[in-house]
Design a protein around this motif. Structure first.
Motif, PDB file in Angstrom:
ATOM      1  N   PHE A  49       0.928  -1.159   0.014  1.00 27.88           N
ATOM      2  CA  PHE A  49       0.109   0.025  -0.152  1.00 27.88           C
ATOM      3  C   PHE A  49       1.023   1.202  -0.018  1.00 27.88           C
ATOM      4  CE2 PHE A  49      -2.922  -3.194   1.777  1.00 27.88           C
ATOM      5  CZ  PHE A  49      -3.963  -2.759   1.199  1.00 27.88           C
ATOM      6  N   HIS A  50       0.334   2.527  -0.650  1.00 31.44           N
ATOM      7  CA  HIS A  50       1.006   3.649  -0.567  1.00 31.44           C
ATOM      8  C   HIS A  50      -0.074   4.565  -0.698  1.00 31.44           C
ATOM      9  CE1 HIS A  50       4.664   6.260  -0.709  1.00 31.44           C
ATOM     10  NE2 HIS A  50       3.670   7.068  -1.417  1.00 31.44           N
ATOM     11  N   THR A  51       0.177   5.639   0.155  1.00 31.34           N
ATOM     12  CA  THR A  51      -0.765   7.083   0.060  1.00 31.34           C
ATOM     13  C   THR A  51      -0.087   8.137  -0.159  1.00 31.34           C
ATOM     14  OG1 THR A  51      -1.891   5.545   2.110  1.00 31.34           O
ATOM     15  CG2 THR A  51      -2.648   8.161   1.670  1.00 31.34           C
ATOM     16  N   PHE A  52      -0.850   8.819  -1.160  1.00 25.99           N
ATOM     17  CA  PHE A  52      -0.265  10.242  -1.435  1.00 25.99           C
ATOM     18  C   PHE A  52      -1.429  11.234  -0.782  1.00 25.99           C
ATOM     19  CE2 PHE A  52       1.648   8.118  -4.838  1.00 25.99           C
ATOM     20  CZ  PHE A  52       2.995   8.636  -4.927  1.00 25.99           C
ATOM     21  N   GLY A  53      -1.007  12.290  -0.334  1.00 26.71           N
ATOM     22  CA  GLY A  53      -2.009  13.317  -0.031  1.00 26.71           C
ATOM     23  C   GLY A  53      -2.301  13.420   1.581  1.00 26.71           C
ATOM     24  N   CYS A  54      -3.727  13.583   1.591  1.00 28.29           N
ATOM     25  CA  CYS A  54      -4.028  14.297   3.168  1.00 28.29           C
ATOM     26  C   CYS A  54      -4.295  13.144   3.931  1.00 28.29           C
ATOM     27  CB  CYS A  54      -5.355  15.255   2.641  1.00 28.29           C
ATOM     28  SG  CYS A  54      -6.691  14.242   2.000  1.00 28.29           S
ATOM     29  N   LYS A  55      -4.863  13.836   5.259  1.00 24.39           N
ATOM     30  CA  LYS A  55      -5.141  12.335   6.137  1.00 24.39           C
ATOM     31  C   LYS A  55      -6.522  11.621   5.966  1.00 24.39           C
ATOM     32  CE  LYS A  55      -2.972  13.979  10.342  1.00 24.39           C
ATOM     33  NZ  LYS A  55      -2.552  15.630   9.845  1.00 24.39           N
ATOM     34  N   ASN A 108      -6.897  10.753   2.750  1.00 25.63           N
ATOM     35  CA  ASN A 108      -6.825   9.742   2.078  1.00 25.63           C
ATOM     36  C   ASN A 108      -6.011   8.548   2.797  1.00 25.63           C
ATOM     37  OD1 ASN A 108      -7.357  10.612  -0.454  1.00 25.63           O
ATOM     38  ND2 ASN A 108      -5.198  10.282  -1.366  1.00 25.63           N
ATOM     39  N   GLN A 109      -5.210   9.067   3.782  1.00 23.60           N
ATOM     40  CA  GLN A 109      -4.482   8.066   4.913  1.00 23.60           C
ATOM     41  C   GLN A 109      -5.742   7.193   5.527  1.00 23.60           C
ATOM     42  OE1 GLN A 109      -2.181   9.866   7.727  1.00 23.60           O
ATOM     43  NE2 GLN A 109      -0.992  11.001   6.237  1.00 23.60           N
ATOM     44  N   TYR A 110      -6.892   7.927   5.817  1.00 21.96           N
ATOM     45  CA  TYR A 110      -8.074   7.118   6.540  1.00 21.96           C
ATOM     46  C   TYR A 110      -8.457   6.098   5.305  1.00 21.96           C
ATOM     47  CZ  TYR A 110     -12.560   6.169   8.503  1.00 21.96           C
ATOM     48  OH  TYR A 110     -13.758   5.795   8.925  1.00 21.96           O
ATOM     49  N   ASP A 111      -8.741   6.422   4.132  1.00 17.77           N
ATOM     50  CA  ASP A 111      -9.363   5.873   3.248  1.00 17.77           C
ATOM     51  C   ASP A 111      -8.352   4.565   3.156  1.00 17.77           C
ATOM     52  OD1 ASP A 111     -11.560   7.349   2.963  1.00 17.77           O
ATOM     53  OD2 ASP A 111     -10.676   8.404   1.286  1.00 17.77           O
ATOM     54  N   THR A 112      -7.115   4.643   2.666  1.00 18.25           N
ATOM     55  CA  THR A 112      -6.073   3.667   2.511  1.00 18.25           C
ATOM     56  C   THR A 112      -6.149   2.463   3.702  1.00 18.25           C
ATOM     57  OG1 THR A 112      -4.466   5.075   1.614  1.00 18.25           O
ATOM     58  CG2 THR A 112      -3.732   3.024   2.117  1.00 18.25           C
ATOM     59  N   GLU A 113      -6.283   3.118   4.996  1.00 18.76           N
ATOM     60  CA  GLU A 113      -6.361   2.242   6.147  1.00 18.76           C
ATOM     61  C   GLU A 113      -7.507   1.317   6.074  1.00 18.76           C
ATOM     62  OE1 GLU A 113      -4.352   1.461   8.122  1.00 18.76           O
ATOM     63  OE2 GLU A 113      -5.476   0.433   9.689  1.00 18.76           O
ATOM     64  N   ARG A 114      -8.802   1.742   5.729  1.00 22.29           N
ATOM     65  CA  ARG A 114      -9.978   1.047   5.596  1.00 22.29           C
ATOM     66  C   ARG A 114      -9.740  -0.237   4.310  1.00 22.29           C
ATOM     67  NH1 ARG A 114     -14.867   3.706   3.638  1.00 22.29           N
ATOM     68  NH2 ARG A 114     -15.969   1.886   4.406  1.00 22.29           N
ATOM     69  N   VAL A 115      -9.045   0.422   3.379  1.00 25.02           N
ATOM     70  CA  VAL A 115      -8.804  -0.643   2.181  1.00 25.02           C
ATOM     71  C   VAL A 115      -8.050  -1.857   2.844  1.00 25.02           C
ATOM     72  CG1 VAL A 115      -8.154  -0.985  -0.044  1.00 25.02           C
ATOM     73  CG2 VAL A 115      -9.565   1.083   0.480  1.00 25.02           C
ATOM     74  N   SER A 158      -4.199   8.071  -4.712  1.00 27.98           N
ATOM     75  CA  SER A 158      -3.755   9.119  -5.190  1.00 27.98           C
ATOM     76  C   SER A 158      -4.384  10.382  -5.072  1.00 27.98           C
ATOM     77  CB  SER A 158      -3.985   8.863  -6.805  1.00 27.98           C
ATOM     78  OG  SER A 158      -5.412   8.822  -7.010  1.00 27.98           O
ATOM     79  N   CYS A 159      -3.718  11.551  -5.092  1.00 25.75           N
ATOM     80  CA  CYS A 159      -4.099  12.578  -4.819  1.00 25.75           C
ATOM     81  C   CYS A 159      -4.016  13.712  -6.034  1.00 25.75           C
ATOM     82  CB  CYS A 159      -2.960  13.248  -3.563  1.00 25.75           C
ATOM     83  SG  CYS A 159      -3.094  14.942  -3.289  1.00 25.75           S
ATOM     84  N   THR A 160      -4.719  14.823  -6.124  1.00 25.84           N
ATOM     85  CA  THR A 160      -4.862  15.756  -7.206  1.00 25.84           C
ATOM     86  C   THR A 160      -4.360  16.771  -6.985  1.00 25.84           C
ATOM     87  OG1 THR A 160      -5.938  16.150  -9.204  1.00 25.84           O
ATOM     88  CG2 THR A 160      -7.040  15.908  -7.328  1.00 25.84           C
ATOM     89  N   VAL A 161      -3.923  17.247  -5.671  1.00 24.35           N
ATOM     90  CA  VAL A 161      -3.776  18.613  -5.176  1.00 24.35           C
ATOM     91  C   VAL A 161      -2.811  19.459  -6.136  1.00 24.35           C
ATOM     92  CG1 VAL A 161      -2.754  19.762  -3.023  1.00 24.35           C
ATOM     93  CG2 VAL A 161      -4.903  18.881  -2.739  1.00 24.35           C
ATOM     94  N   THR A 162      -1.887  18.734  -6.286  1.00 23.47           N
ATOM     95  CA  THR A 162      -0.593  19.517  -7.106  1.00 23.47           C
ATOM     96  C   THR A 162      -0.184  18.717  -8.302  1.00 23.47           C
ATOM     97  OG1 THR A 162       1.128  18.524  -5.851  1.00 23.47           O
ATOM     98  CG2 THR A 162       0.226  20.722  -5.134  1.00 23.47           C
TER      99      THR A 162
END
Ligand code: SF4
Length: 413
Positions: free
Chosen positions: A5-11, A13-20, A45-49
């Protein structure tokens, strides 16, 4: 099946990855921390920048080269993908949301998800509680609204149940989401989850009161929240209940110029209303961790606008800043605004803002050295214990000075 697993972006997203991750765990998969050992990689993934998307593409290619894993890309950039992510090497699926069911199905696994627990166990000692998703605003630099949809608040009873579970392992719980200050507004309009009545008094402040009443021994912390959305209930809790709610605000400013705020579509505050709310709070709190997001070089930003940001940031008691050089997001309206600035000018303004942030962070820390703080253990680094204080400072202690308690008074060093 081995899953990386790898998470980009905000908390959020971290929360969503943890559920998965928990869903894969419950289905019998093994989580590995090296993509070379994985059969499947799940990347949130993240789309902020534009930089976060560059890093995403780099990681997907790295996974493809390092072993035999196929990749599933989920999250915000996946939701806006027009085919570029799907075409990357070894990508098995692009999942336009963060639902564990969908990601499991994309991996070819069917599993009864009732067996999995929601929560943020993977984020060391700070549990994450996602209270809402989506946003009803349309800031012109932000593609998050497109990726995540409108504000959807979770029911209070469900959140209390999840927080009770998190509190068994975490002395601190961070309330996260995409726009948490609007928590409950969808319910007030009658567009929230079924089972709740329009007119129910739901707001971020009311939710926090319910959480604190149900779990008084935990320290809650607000994730990013707009300064002008800190209502009287939240302010009272920050001032009167320091053991229950950490003295910390991360209040996105983005610009200190009203002209730029208008072009950004951030209509709910001005530089003055932001300043007034922060000053009012800072005067009443003995300590306050105060951070902000700031965008450098938004299209049309003049020297005077940039200096208005520097002046406001300098005047307020910030303890750190997150500076984002403006980058074009093809899905966000700001990409089409006139007055796009030269990259060198954007970089120069970002550098000035970062320097100011570093100066203020150093000065704040120096002012706290030797003072007592409410520390929560967040991890160990190189044989040292890492704690986070109520005002968002990291403090390090030798592990042999630790008696095993997850939360205790420390001296800022
Ligand atoms: S408030 Fe603006 S920046 Fe924040 S998520 Fe909503 S649209 Fe994006």
């Amino acid at each position: 099946m081995n899953v990386y697993f790898h998470t980009f972006g905000c908390k959020a997203n971290q929360y969503d990855t943890e559920r998965v991750r928990q869903a894969f765990d419950a289905s019998g998969a093994t989580v590995v921390d090296d993509p070379a050992l994985a059969d499947l990689a799940v990347i949130n993934s993240c789309t902020v920048t534009s930089e976060s998307e560059v890093k995403l593409r780099r990681l997907v290619r790295h996974v493809a080269k390092s072993g035999h894993a196929q990749t599933i890309v989920m999250g915000c950039a996946a939701a806006l993908d027009s085919g570029a992510i799907a075409a990357l090497p070894s990508v098995r699926a692009v999942v336009a949301n963060a639902e564990p069911e969908t990601v499991l199905a994309a991996a070819g696994i069917s599993y009864p998800l009732a067996a999995t627990r929601r929560g943020g166990q993977g984020v060391r000692s700070r549990g994450l509680l996602k209270i809402q998703d989506g946003c009803d605003e349309h800031c012109t630099f932000c593609a998050t609204t497109l990726a995540r949809g409108n504000n959807r608040s979770r029911a209070v009873a469900e959140l209390i149940e999840e927080a009770l579970g998190l509190a068994q392992h975490h002395p601190e719980i961070v309330l996260t989401g995409v726009h948490i200050g609007t928590y409950g507004q969808d319910v007030q309009r009658g567009s929230g989850d079924p089972g709740r009545k329009p007119g129910d008094r739901e707001s971020l402040g009311a939710l926090l009161e319910s959480l604190i009443t149900a779990i008084p021994h935990v320290r809650f912390r607000l994730g990013s929240v707009e300064a002008t959305e800190v209502d009287d209930t939240l302010a009272r809790l920050l001032i009167e209940a320091p053991r229950n709610l950490a003295a910390h605000l991360h209040a996105p400013l983005q610009s200190g110029s009203d002209r730029v705020l208008k072009r950004m579509g951030r209509h709910w505050y001005t530089a003055e209303s932001y300043r007034a709310r922060i000053e009012w709070l800072a005067e009443r709190l003995p300590v306050l961790g105060l951070g902000a997001d700031v965008i450098a070089g938004f299209p049309g930003e003049t020297d005077a606008d940039h200096h208005a940001s520097l002046t406001l940031l300098n005047a307020l008691p910030f303890t750190y800043l997150h500076v984002f050089p403006f980058s074009v997001r093809p899905d966000a309206p700001a990409a089409r605004l006139p007055g796009q600035l030269r990259p060198e000018l954007i970089r120069e303004r970002a550098r000035e803002l970062r320097e100011l942030g570093e100066t203020k962070a150093t000065a704040y820390r120096a002012s706290r050295v030797g003072q007592a703080a409410d520390g929560v253990v967040t991890g160990r680094q190189q044989g040292r214990l890492e704690l986070m204080t109520e005002d968002y400072l990291s403090v390090y202690l030798d592990t042999d000075q630790w008696d095993g308690r997850p939360r205790f008074e420390v001296t800022v060093n």
